[in-house]
Enzyme design. Structure first.
Site, PDB file in Angstrom:
ATOM      1  N   HIS A  57      85.575 -11.326-104.753  1.00 31.37           N
ATOM      2  CA  HIS A  57      85.602 -11.569-106.187  1.00 31.37           C
ATOM      3  C   HIS A  57      85.354 -13.301-106.277  1.00 31.37           C
ATOM      4  O   HIS A  57      84.381 -13.467-107.304  1.00 31.37           O
ATOM      5  CB  HIS A  57      87.049 -11.394-106.545  1.00 31.37           C
ATOM      6  N   GLU A  58      85.743 -13.974-105.658  1.00 36.06           N
ATOM      7  CA  GLU A  58      85.867 -15.295-105.906  1.00 36.06           C
ATOM      8  C   GLU A  58      84.138 -15.925-105.355  1.00 36.06           C
ATOM      9  O   GLU A  58      83.746 -16.878-106.048  1.00 36.06           O
ATOM     10  CB  GLU A  58      86.799 -16.263-104.916  1.00 36.06           C
ATOM     11  N   HIS A  61      82.175 -15.397-108.420  1.00 36.10           N
ATOM     12  CA  HIS A  61      82.275 -16.480-109.217  1.00 36.10           C
ATOM     13  C   HIS A  61      81.318 -17.578-108.905  1.00 36.10           C
ATOM     14  O   HIS A  61      80.582 -18.347-109.642  1.00 36.10           O
ATOM     15  CB  HIS A  61      83.753 -17.028-109.510  1.00 36.10           C
TER      16      HIS A  61
END
Length: 268
Positions: A57-58, A61
């Protein structure tokens, strides 16, 4: 031409590989039922796999920010998938894991620091914020693939339960994190399109958004509506409510799984 330092900034971290290995071994233990306590094996498998999804997820980003113009994410180690490189360990790993253990739902916290001033264009800012939740959507599709592809023949019932609960975590993470609440990615998607005055007024509340959502989910009526929607989406992907709830019960094994959910011991 990339330098050795550039390559090291993007090399997959041994920490991440170790967590992924733990998830694989625990998943194998659930699949084969090797005598390892079932509930504990599910707990380790789902928790480790959940941390893997947090890292992805990170990473999404950071990778999107890199292509948007923020080259600082590489030097910060965000492209190595190492959770120890995140800005806030509490928000990045501890709180999301606590939400799963206590509440039985997934909600990623804020972790990577993006230098927004390096990124030009509102669409790029929105894409940076949307990349994380979209990763959870992709992870959910992978977890539910055996269900909607009708490829469950030979898959042990216990592993199906664990996979169903892991899919539930990904769906809850995607939905919750896309809410337009300050501090969550959903607000980050719309923030570039808001006026400067509105953004200034909302900014002080960003640090409380995550906890506010967590608190609301403890209200029975809100919880019921939310999980009703989650199970509706899961059923559309072939995951029945009983399987997901049996997976949750096995994960929270300390609550006497067989006593609280006796139907799980005989469910197909």
């Amino acid at each position: 031409m990339s330098t050795a330092a550039d390559r090291s900034d993007r090399r997959i971290s041994p920490v991440f590989l170790g967590i992924a290995a733990v998830a694989a071994v625990a998943g194998w233990a659930v699949w084969t039922d090797t005598g390892y306590p079932y509930g504990l094996a599910v707990f380790v498998f789902v928790t480790a796999a959940w941390v893997v999804s947090l890292c992805l997820h990170e990473y999404a980003h950071a990778r999107t920010a890199l292509h948007g113009g923020d080259t600082s994410v590489a030097a910060k180690g965000y492209l190595t998938l190492d959770p120890l490189r995140y800005t806030h360990a509490l928000l990045s790993i501890v709180l999301p894991v606590l939400f799963v253990i206590v509440g039985g739902f997934g909600l990623p916290g804020g972790a990577v620091f993006i230098e927004r001033g390096r990124i030009r264009g509102r669409w790029r800012h929105s894409l940076v914020s949307a990349a994380g939740p979209l990763t959870n959507v992709l992870f959910a599709l992978v977890c539910t693939a055996p269900f909607w592809l009708h490829a469950l023949d030979g898959v042990p019932r216990e592993f199906r339960y664990a996979l169903a609960f892991l899919a539930l975590l990904q769906v809850t993470a995607a939905i919750l994190n896309l809410l337009p609440v300050p501090g969550l990615d959903g607000y980050g998607v719309i923030e570039p399109w808001l006026s400067y005055r509105i953004r200034r007024r909302v900014e002080p509340f960003a640090q409380f958004g995550l906890l506010a959502v967590f608190g609301l989910l403890w209200i029975p009526e809100v919880n019921g509506v939310f999980f009703g929607a989650v199970h509706g989406l899961l059923e559309a992907l072939g995951v029945d409510r009983l399987g997901a709830e049996c997976g949750r019960a096995a994960y929270q094994f300390w609550e006497n799984w067989n006593e609280e959910y006796p139907v799980c011991a005989t469910a197909p």
